[in-house]
Enzyme design. Structure first.
Site, PDB file in Angstrom:
ATOM      1  N   GLU A  74      12.395   4.232  -1.838  1.00  0.00           N
ATOM      2  CA  GLU A  74      10.719   4.266  -1.693  1.00  0.00           C
ATOM      3  C   GLU A  74      10.209   5.263  -2.845  1.00  0.00           C
ATOM      4  OE1 GLU A  74       7.970   3.408  -0.739  1.00  0.00           O
ATOM      5  OE2 GLU A  74       7.575   3.485   1.076  1.00  0.00           O
ATOM      6  N   ASP A  75       8.899   5.140  -3.127  1.00  0.00           N
ATOM      7  CA  ASP A  75       8.134   5.857  -4.006  1.00  0.00           C
ATOM      8  C   ASP A  75       8.020   7.431  -3.523  1.00  0.00           C
ATOM      9  OD1 ASP A  75       6.315   5.232  -2.204  1.00  0.00           O
ATOM     10  OD2 ASP A  75       4.950   4.531  -3.789  1.00  0.00           O
ATOM     11  N   ARG A  81      -0.310   2.835 -11.566  1.00  0.00           N
ATOM     12  CA  ARG A  81       1.429   2.595 -11.244  1.00  0.00           C
ATOM     13  C   ARG A  81       2.016   2.625 -12.610  1.00  0.00           C
ATOM     14  NH1 ARG A  81       1.674   1.403  -5.869  1.00  0.00           N
ATOM     15  NH2 ARG A  81       0.103  -0.212  -5.010  1.00  0.00           N
ATOM     16  N   ASP A 140      -0.008   4.818  -7.055  1.00  0.00           N
ATOM     17  CA  ASP A 140      -1.147   4.403  -7.245  1.00  0.00           C
ATOM     18  C   ASP A 140      -2.546   5.242  -6.628  1.00  0.00           C
ATOM     19  OD1 ASP A 140      -0.958   3.317  -4.619  1.00  0.00           O
ATOM     20  OD2 ASP A 140      -2.719   2.230  -4.895  1.00  0.00           O
ATOM     21  N   THR A 189       5.444   5.253   7.553  1.00  0.00           N
ATOM     22  CA  THR A 189       5.629   3.977   7.196  1.00  0.00           C
ATOM     23  C   THR A 189       7.178   3.923   7.144  1.00  0.00           C
ATOM     24  OG1 THR A 189       3.828   4.356   5.752  1.00  0.00           O
ATOM     25  CG2 THR A 189       5.495   2.619   5.122  1.00  0.00           C
ATOM     26  N   LYS A 193       6.949  14.741   0.459  1.00  0.00           N
ATOM     27  CA  LYS A 193       6.115  15.695   1.078  1.00  0.00           C
ATOM     28  C   LYS A 193       6.419  16.574   2.013  1.00  0.00           C
ATOM     29  CE  LYS A 193       1.891  13.710  -1.049  1.00  0.00           C
ATOM     30  NZ  LYS A 193       0.635  13.079  -0.912  1.00  0.00           N
ATOM     31  N   ASP A 218       5.686  10.624   2.605  1.00  0.00           N
ATOM     32  CA  ASP A 218       4.656  11.669   2.944  1.00  0.00           C
ATOM     33  C   ASP A 218       4.677  12.118   4.324  1.00  0.00           C
ATOM     34  OD1 ASP A 218       2.215  12.957   3.069  1.00  0.00           O
ATOM     35  OD2 ASP A 218       0.884  11.541   2.030  1.00  0.00           O
ATOM     36  N   THR A 219       3.887  11.365   5.269  1.00  0.00           N
ATOM     37  CA  THR A 219       3.878  11.740   6.734  1.00  0.00           C
ATOM     38  C   THR A 219       5.084  11.227   7.255  1.00  0.00           C
ATOM     39  OG1 THR A 219       2.770   9.779   7.371  1.00  0.00           O
ATOM     40  CG2 THR A 219       1.382  11.451   6.925  1.00  0.00           C
ATOM     41  N   GLY A 220       5.903  10.159   6.522  1.00  0.00           N
ATOM     42  CA  GLY A 220       7.091   9.556   7.123  1.00  0.00           C
ATOM     43  C   GLY A 220       6.780   8.431   8.257  1.00  0.00           C
ATOM     44  N   PHE A 256      -2.104  14.912  -3.754  1.00  0.00           N
ATOM     45  CA  PHE A 256      -2.334  13.312  -4.076  1.00  0.00           C
ATOM     46  C   PHE A 256      -1.755  13.356  -5.395  1.00  0.00           C
ATOM     47  CE2 PHE A 256      -3.912   9.197  -5.099  1.00  0.00           C
ATOM     48  CZ  PHE A 256      -3.474   8.635  -4.109  1.00  0.00           C
ATOM     49  N   GLY A 284       4.923   0.257  -4.494  1.00  0.00           N
ATOM     50  CA  GLY A 284       5.375   1.968  -5.117  1.00  0.00           C
ATOM     51  C   GLY A 284       6.353   2.138  -5.623  1.00  0.00           C
TER      52      GLY A 284
HETATM   53  P1  IMP Z   1       3.358   7.932   4.612  1.00  0.00           P
HETATM   54  O1  IMP Z   1       3.435   6.955   5.555  1.00  0.00           O
HETATM   55  O2  IMP Z   1       2.460   9.033   5.066  1.00  0.00           O
HETATM   56  O3  IMP Z   1       4.780   8.783   4.594  1.00  0.00           O
HETATM   57  O4  IMP Z   1       3.029   7.461   3.155  1.00  0.00           O
HETATM   58  C1  IMP Z   1       3.214   6.013   3.214  1.00  0.00           C
HETATM   59  C2  IMP Z   1       2.650   5.568   1.794  1.00  0.00           C
HETATM   60  O5  IMP Z   1       1.346   6.222   1.322  1.00  0.00           O
HETATM   61  C3  IMP Z   1       3.717   5.843   0.510  1.00  0.00           C
HETATM   62  O6  IMP Z   1       4.710   4.801   0.604  1.00  0.00           O
HETATM   63  C4  IMP Z   1       2.429   5.586  -0.526  1.00  0.00           C
HETATM   64  O7  IMP Z   1       2.512   4.218  -0.966  1.00  0.00           O
HETATM   65  C5  IMP Z   1       1.545   6.119  -0.214  1.00  0.00           C
HETATM   66  N1  IMP Z   1       1.235   7.638  -0.644  1.00  0.00           N
HETATM   67  C6  IMP Z   1       1.396   8.550   0.141  1.00  0.00           C
HETATM   68  N2  IMP Z   1       1.146   9.846  -0.558  1.00  0.00           N
HETATM   69  C7  IMP Z   1       0.706   9.145  -1.765  1.00  0.00           C
HETATM   70  C8  IMP Z   1       0.132  10.143  -2.815  1.00  0.00           C
HETATM   71  O8  IMP Z   1       0.257  11.429  -2.879  1.00  0.00           O
HETATM   72  N3  IMP Z   1      -0.004   9.092  -3.901  1.00  0.00           N
HETATM   73  C9  IMP Z   1      -0.194   7.683  -3.744  1.00  0.00           C
HETATM   74  N4  IMP Z   1       0.266   7.009  -2.676  1.00  0.00           N
HETATM   75  C10 IMP Z   1       0.693   7.878  -1.549  1.00  0.00           C
HETATM   76 MG    MG Z   2       4.752   2.898  -1.000  1.00  0.00          MG
END
Ligand code: IMP
Ligand code: MG
Length: 206
Positions: free
Chosen positions: A128-129, A194, A188, A136, A160, A132-134, A181, A74
């Protein structure tokens, strides 16, 4: 006669103008597989924000060498744009996070793929791109902490905040966005979108 002809020509031009305006507005929508996306952040807006993020990083890390760790896939586009404005001595590495079910244990094991050199005593900035929830990012940071870095921070283009449940919010981020989203600029939808230079939001049905 002459003026009639000119009036017709003007009408044709005006007609063409409105048709092309209509088409360009329609074309602003992006269709990726079964989903439609509408413009959210323009390429120009993103580029200006990336430049100001780089300026903050250059200021904060002045006099230090930094290792930029870009999380694939990403963040490839964001990393590329950001690095063009970084004036610090630096290294860039691209890594991936993978989860697999361990053979000895029943639990999931996370590992970083592509990390070959030691990060011990280095200033590391994870690129990082989106956070979101954090979840990852928490996994990535837990793995990186084992490396005993001199410092460890995160820079993401999007955050987010409203969906964030993690322990480590990014120190640097371009935009705080609502829980919607988005695609483009590296992000993606089922591996599509992308390559788009701008960021688009999922179109909500009315
Ligand atoms: P997290 O673990 O919820 O913070 O999100 C992990 C991964 O989910 C990010 O690194 C993105 O690759 C993917 N992701 C989260 N939100 C979006 C979105 O709105 N569009 C596309 N990919 C997302
Ligand atoms: Mg990512």
């Amino acid at each position: 006669m002459q003026s009639d002809f000119q009036a017709v020509k003007i009408r044709i031009h005006a007609g063409r103008f409105f048709v092309s305006l209509f088409l360009s507005q329609e074309m602003d929508q992006i269709q990726l597989l079964d989903k439609t996306f509408v413009p959210y952040l323009t390429e120009a807006e993103i580029q200006a924000t990336v430049k100001s993020l780089a300026a903050r990083i250059n200021f904060d890390y002045a006099g230090q060498e930094v290792v930029f760790l870009s999380i694939l896939n990403g963040s490839f586009m964001f990393t590329s744009d950001l690095m063009k404005h970084i004036t610090l001595p630096c290294e860039i590495s691209f890594i991936k996070v993978s989860s697999y079910v361990g053979t000895q244990t029943s639990g999931r094991v996370d590992e970083l793929i592509g990390l070959t050199d030691s990060l011990r005593d280095k200033h590391v900035l994870v690129v990082e791109d989106i956070v979101d929830t954090g979840i990852t990012m928490d996994k990535i940071l837990t793995l990186l902490r084992k490396q005993q870095t001199a410092s460890l921070e995160v820079c993401s283009i999007l955050f987010k905040k409203i969906a964030f449940q993690g322990k480590h919010a990014p120190k640097y981020y371009g935009y705080e966005i609502p829980d919607k989203f988005v695609v483009g600029y590296g992000l993606d939808y089922l591996q599509h979108g992308r390559n788009l230079p701008a960021i688009y939001q999922l179109k909500t049905e009315k």
